[in-house]
Design an enzyme around this catalytic site. Structure first.
Site, PDB file in Angstrom:
ATOM      1  N   GLU A 207       0.815  -1.210   0.000  1.00  0.00           N
ATOM      2  CA  GLU A 207       0.000   0.000   0.000  1.00  0.00           C
ATOM      3  C   GLU A 207       0.858   1.273   0.000  1.00  0.00           C
ATOM      4  O   GLU A 207       0.694   2.157   0.848  1.00  0.00           O
ATOM      5  CB  GLU A 207      -0.956  -0.009   1.196  1.00  0.00           C
ATOM      6  CG  GLU A 207      -1.846  -1.247   1.238  1.00  0.00           C
ATOM      7  CD  GLU A 207      -2.728  -1.318   2.480  1.00  0.00           C
ATOM      8  OE1 GLU A 207      -2.784  -0.323   3.226  1.00  0.00           O
ATOM      9  OE2 GLU A 207      -3.362  -2.366   2.693  1.00  0.00           O
TER      10      GLU A 207
ATOM     11  N   GLU B   9      -4.659  -8.753   0.774  1.00  0.00           N
ATOM     12  CA  GLU B   9      -5.478  -8.506   1.965  1.00  0.00           C
ATOM     13  C   GLU B   9      -6.905  -8.332   1.482  1.00  0.00           C
ATOM     14  O   GLU B   9      -7.142  -7.603   0.512  1.00  0.00           O
ATOM     15  CB  GLU B   9      -5.058  -7.243   2.719  1.00  0.00           C
ATOM     16  CG  GLU B   9      -3.777  -7.327   3.502  1.00  0.00           C
ATOM     17  CD  GLU B   9      -3.515  -6.034   4.285  1.00  0.00           C
ATOM     18  OE1 GLU B   9      -4.468  -5.230   4.452  1.00  0.00           O
ATOM     19  OE2 GLU B   9      -2.371  -5.828   4.725  1.00  0.00           O
TER      20      GLU B   9
END
Length: 346
Positions: A154, A272
């Site tokens: 991220e 995720e």
């Protein structure tokens, strides 16, 4: 020969049924396991989808024990054990290695490493953390087994879009390239790297977003971290398709379509994922879990899904656990039991 052929037909039938909504019977699971779905050189399964988990997030619970508890609750051992590290932390840890050495429950590591912790991406790209990279290279070679490595998952959250900050999108790409090429130069051959984006449409709208990608020659898998709400009208409400299809306004591609059109040779990992509701709301997550198999059937580039489980995340008022309600847990167990996830680690 006839018996073998009949077994093969039964196996393929079970695999095909794996994309349906029904949970697998023990016989179907056994047949699917015999079909020969195994991981290859880059840990890409020859068929089926790798099943993974990260549990105990934002708690003090030992992550190995948290994962085992999650596995027991869900009814399936995770093929992928997702862990998080930063800076000079020594990993794989003894506990992580032990989880991959369990003969009854084999697992492969997915290690998330914020290599630039305490410095900048630009500094890493310039070689200022080569000692850190080389120390990790030695540990990776000593470990010996193949494992996944995410460099700074991220990264969108960490971009400082200011010239000279050392944390521009182009600096991330340079850091990533330098690290992977340095590892290769050190003789590391067992690392399978994953470029893991954040599933938020606001980032895809940024002018610098495309500059994050470090190049197909240094990326093995394209990853996505993305979540959905199960409360209608709440932020990012939707099913499993919603977390795959977010896109910036103006006619841009959704994430899945972008990945397969721009980097079609790369397997896609949902590194995720999860469904959430506000803490204490007890909303049913079944609709999300029940939508997963149909979406996987439509999206063959997805070769792994890794659930992130926590009762309260660091973003605020969100419960991303599989057992927040009995109905949610029952639906998740039904999903976990499907034979599409019966992939043997090669």
């Amino acid at each position: 020969m006839r018996s073998t052929l009949r077994k093969t037909v039964l196996t393929l039938t079970a695999l095909a049924a794996g994309f349906g909504a029904a949970a697998a019977t023990p016989a179907q699971a056994a047949q699917a396991a015999d079909a020969g779905c195994v991981t290859g050189a880059k840990l890409v399964p020859t068929c089926g989808v790798l099943w993974g988990g990260a549990a105990g997030g934002f708690t003090s619970a030992p992550r190995d024990q948290a994962l085992k508890a999650w596995e027991k609750a869900s009814g399936r051992t995770a093929s992928i054990f997702h862990q998080y590290h930063k800076g000079n932390e020594v990993f794989p840890t003894k506990a992580e290695i032990a989880m991959t050495n369990d003969p009854a429950s084999p697992r492969v590591l997915l290690e998330n490493w914020k290599i630039a912790y305490g410095t900048t991406w630009a500094a890493v790209a310039k070689g200022q953390q080569d000692k850190r990279i080389d120390a990790f290279a030695a540990r990776a070679k000593a470990y010996g087994k193949k494992f996944f490595l995410v460099l700074n998952h991220e990264p969108e959250n960490d971009v400082v879009a200011r010239a000279g900050s050392g944390m521009e999108a182009k600096d991330f790409a340079a850091m990533y390239r330098h690290t992977i090429l340095r590892l290769r130069g050190q003789g590391v051959t067992n690392v399978v790297n994953v470029m893991a984006y954040m599933g938020n449409e606001k980032w895809m709208a940024q002018s610098w977003w495309s500059n994050l990608y470090p190049g197909d020659d240094v990326v093995d898998w394209v990853g996505l971290d993305s979540y959905v709400s199960v409360e209608k009208g709440y932020y990012h409400f939707g099913d499993f398709s919603a977390l795959l299809d977010r896109k910036a306004k103006g006619g841009s591609l959704g994430f899945y379509d972008w990945a397969v059109s721009k980097h079609g040779t790369k397997p896609l990992m949902i590194a995720e994922w999860g469904a959430y509701h506000r803490v204490g709301k007890k909303a049913d997550k079944s609709a999300v879990y029940n939508s997963v198999l149909a979406q996987l059937a439509k999206r063959p580039a997805i070769k792994a899904i890794v659930h992130f489980d926590t009762k309260h995340d660091d973003q605020g008022d969100r419960d991303i656990s599989i057992d927040s309600t009995p109905a949610s847990l029952a639906s998740f167990k039904k999903l976990a039991a499907n034979p599409i996830f019966n992939v043997k680690l090669g």
